[in-house]
Scaffold this motif. Structure first.
Motif, PDB file in Angstrom:
ATOM      1  N   PHE A   1      -6.531   0.490  -2.501  1.00  0.00           N
ATOM      2  CA  PHE A   1      -6.399  -0.651  -1.575  1.00  0.00           C
ATOM      3  C   PHE A   1      -7.604  -0.689  -0.622  1.00  0.00           C
ATOM      4  CE2 PHE A   1      -2.216  -0.708  -3.232  1.00  0.00           C
ATOM      5  CZ  PHE A   1      -1.687  -1.964  -2.968  1.00  0.00           C
TER       6      PHE A   1
ATOM      7  N   GLY B   1      -2.498   4.964  -2.370  1.00  0.00           N
ATOM      8  CA  GLY B   1      -3.038   3.707  -1.852  1.00  0.00           C
ATOM      9  C   GLY B   1      -4.555   3.707  -1.766  1.00  0.00           C
TER      10      GLY B   1
ATOM     11  N   LYS C   1       0.839  -1.203   0.000  1.00  0.00           N
ATOM     12  CA  LYS C   1       0.000   0.000   0.000  1.00  0.00           C
ATOM     13  C   LYS C   1       0.879   1.261   0.000  1.00  0.00           C
ATOM     14  CE  LYS C   1      -4.021   1.776   2.463  1.00  0.00           C
ATOM     15  NZ  LYS C   1      -4.878   1.596   3.631  1.00  0.00           N
TER      16      LYS C   1
ATOM     17  N   GLY D   1      -3.140  -5.937  -3.425  1.00  0.00           N
ATOM     18  CA  GLY D   1      -3.367  -6.254  -2.012  1.00  0.00           C
ATOM     19  C   GLY D   1      -3.454  -7.755  -1.796  1.00  0.00           C
TER      20      GLY D   1
END
Lengths: 503, 152
Positions: free
Chosen positions: A294, A291, A285, A301
């Motif tokens: 995610f 990120g 991440k 992930g």
């Protein structure tokens, strides 16, 4: 015939090959079912290995271990409930992918990442373990005792959410290991006149109780769920679920980084695959820059979490084989199973039993490859096993636990030990005291006592050799650093809780 | 009081008993047996060390755990676990007396009834087939006889 060819040829024997296929398949199924972890699968298989040749028993246990970790991702992705704790981080992106109709893609990415992580760690094992063992061959009783005491503290410090609880669990394991004849003079200790306790608490019922029965008792508190889990892979768009070259390129860097993280964590005793997968997920991440995707169904992930937890598998064998120190609960079980086979893990295994070492390497590799094949073609039937209600599953497993505990020595006392260990494991789980340090310390205490008493006998009771030895001093410094860092973390956490309450 | 504090106090009491009563008893046995003329470290060294560690870390748990907190997590569903552990205890008690097959049939039947399994035919199938299957696999494949059935 050289040991490698001997080990390789053993896989051509029908009994060994069939065992490998069965173990990998069963590992996938047990790993996939929430509530039945890899630990339970391996624990229940140990009583059977007593009656098998060494290569077949290793293939059985390693096949279950290797494939079980990947199996955990199936329920994590489809049901939002990890089959094994090691797949907990897979939920973050795996389940959102399944909700978007991309469950098959998530499972395939998970499989590819698991394969990469596992092969990465097996290569590392082959490269590092013999070198480490070569170094450890120079160790005498002082260094061995120091190393095992170091393991005791590191496992206690690093394996739980609380420093004191981890160490308490390890100390209880050491006390339990003192039951039975003293290893140097044969004096009976805490046997209460029972001849069946002269060899100490039997390892098989202890681990079956701590891992399997404790988990079943925990399920019984929820009345054993009768519900059938609902999910469907039939309505998925096949084209969208294909893993493209672009996807592979997209996940390649997170997978490499996660495999390195998983392997590094695996080498350290007592931390395990769960923490490795969370660390790798966090790293992926962070490394992605933005990120924001995610937690909403990002393939990176799933890939990071799964490659890290599978990379732990091979790496945990590095301290297990080279030093005789189990890297996690499952390798502790495997170490015990090796001892039952008359093979003592440690640096000498590379000289005295090289065939066993090669069998372990090859078992890990073949189990991984077989896991990939079975996992790819049997994802849908595998997913069907998630529909088994626990009300039928758990009592059946409990019956297997009772039979498994008994057959280890054909002695009813082992069933009582299993029951006691199950209750202890249940209480530990409920009070957040980690169970793994107890089992690992239970296993390393006997060699620790032998080395300690040999060292003290040579020095006529003086502790000076421990205070002047560079290995023991280095290990003491490492324990002090780990202790200080964990204590700081615990104190920070304690201060954070009242602050949150005030806010 | 929190369950983890209770556990730590129980372990502390057990360690006190272990160090105060059981370990000295081992020492007395060793003195009676003798160790010969050579210097050796006695069999109580490790028990004293291990018991001491339990005392230290149990005290650490007591000191670092808050006195009160929600007891919900520990006590939730505890009755179910006690019931299941009770059934396993009775099974273990009866197994050497009436044999594995009848006791395991009884075990599964009781668990399915107590925990109210919904589909009776699955329960019946498992109750009758699983014990026989386990017994036969262990007896025929691994040559391990489970305790015999005295009633049949």
């Amino acid at each position: 015939m050289d040991p490698f060819t001997q080990a390789l040829f053993a896989f051509g024997e029908p009994a060994v090959f069939i065992t490998l296929i069965c173990a990998t398949g069963i590992g996938l199924i047990i790993g996939a079912i929430p509530g039945l972890s890899v630990n339970i699968a391996v624990a229940l298989a140990v009583p059977l290995t007593i009656f098998m040749p060494t290569d077949q028993s290793l293939v059985l246990l390693i096949g279950l271990y290797g494939s079980g970790i990947f199996g955990g991702s199936v329920s994590a992705i489809l049901l939002n409930a990890p089959g094994t704790p090691a797949s907990a981080a897979t939920i973050f992106d795996g389940y959102p992918m399944a909700q978007q109709g991309l469950a098959t893609k998530a499972l395939r990415v998970s499989l590819i990442a698991s394969l990469y992580g596992a092969v990465f760690s097996v290569i590392l094992l082959v490269l590092v373990a013999p070198e480490l063992a070569n170094f450890a061959l120079r160790f005498g009783p002082v260094e061995i005792a120091s190393l095992l005491l170091f393991t005791f503290f590191v496992i206690g410090i690093l394996s739980g959410a609380s420093l004191a609880k981890g160490l308490l669990s390890a100390a209880v394991g050491m006390v339990l290991a003192t039951i039975g004849s003293d290893p140097m003079l044969g004096t009976p200790r805490f046997t209460f006149g029972q001849t069946s306790l002269m060899d100490g608490l039997s390892y098989v019922p202890l681990l079956v109780g701590l891992f399997a029965l404790a988990e079943i008792l925990d399920e019984s508190t929820r009345g054993f769920s009768q519900s059938i889990q609902k999910f469907s892979l039939d309505s998925e768009d096949r084209e969208r679920n294909r893993v493209s070259f672009r996807d592979l390129k997209f996940i390649s860097l997170p997978v490499i980084r996660a495999s390195a993280i998983g392997s590094a964590i695996g080498i350290l005793p007592g931390i395990g695959a769960t923490i490795a997968s969370f660390l790798a997920y966090g790293d992926a991440k962070r490394a992605s820059g933005d990120g924001s995707s995610f937690g909403k169904g990002d393939v990176r992930g799933v890939a990071a979490s799964e490659s890290a937890n599978n990379a732990v598998v091979g790496a945990t064998f590095i301290p297990t084989l080279a030093l005789g120190i189990p890297g996690d609960a499952v390798t502790a079980i495997l170490l015990g199973a090796l001892v039952l086979q008359g093979v003592t893990p440690g640096p000498l295994i590379f000289i005295s039993n090289p065939q066993v070492v090669y069998t372990i390497y090859l078992s890990l590799l073949f189990a991984t490859l077989l896991m990939a094949v079975i996992g790819y073609f049997a994802i849908r039937p595998l997913a069907m096993t998630l529909r088994i209600p626990k009300i039928y599953l758990m009592p059946s497993v409990a019956l297997i636990c009772i039979a498994g505990a008994y057959v280890a020595r054909n002695n009813m006392i082992d069933v009582w030990i299993m029951l006691g260990a199950g209750v202890l494991g249940f209480v530990f789980n409920r009070t957040n005291v980690p169970v793994a340090p107890l089992l690992i310390t239970f296993i390393i205490t006997k060699p620790f006592e032998e080395a300690l008493r040999q060292a003290l006998t040579r020095s006529e009771g003086s502790f000076m050799p421990f205070l002047t030895n560079p290995v023991s001093l280095t290990l003491t410094a490492l324990v002090a650093v780990a202790f200080a860092l964990t204590l700081r973390r615990d104190l920070k956490r304690r201060h954070a809780v009242p602050n949150q309450k005030e806010e | 009081m929190r369950a983890d504090r209770v556990l730590a106090l129980v372990l502390l009491a057990a360690a006190a008993l272990y160090l105060g009563v059981l370990v000295p008893e081992v020492g007395r046995q060793q003195t009676a047996l003798g160790t010969g003329d050579f210097y050796t470290v006695g069999p109580t060294v490790l028990p004293v060390f291990a018991g001491g560690l339990v005392v230290i870390f149990a005290l650490a748990v007591v000191a670092t755990t808050p006195r009160t907190a929600s007891e919900l997590q520990f006590t939730e569903g505890l009755g179910g676990a006690a019931l299941f552990a009770g059934v396993v205890t009775v099974t273990a008690f009866l197994m050497p007396r009436i044999g594995f097959l009848p006791v395991s049939v009884g075990f599964l039947a009781v668990v399915f009834v107590v925990f109210r399994a919904a589909t009776w035919w699955i329960c019946a199938l498992l109750t009758l087939a699983l014990p026989v299957l386990l017994d036969q696999i262990l007896r025929k494949v691994f040559l391990i006889p489970l305790p015999g059935a005295a009633l049949f």
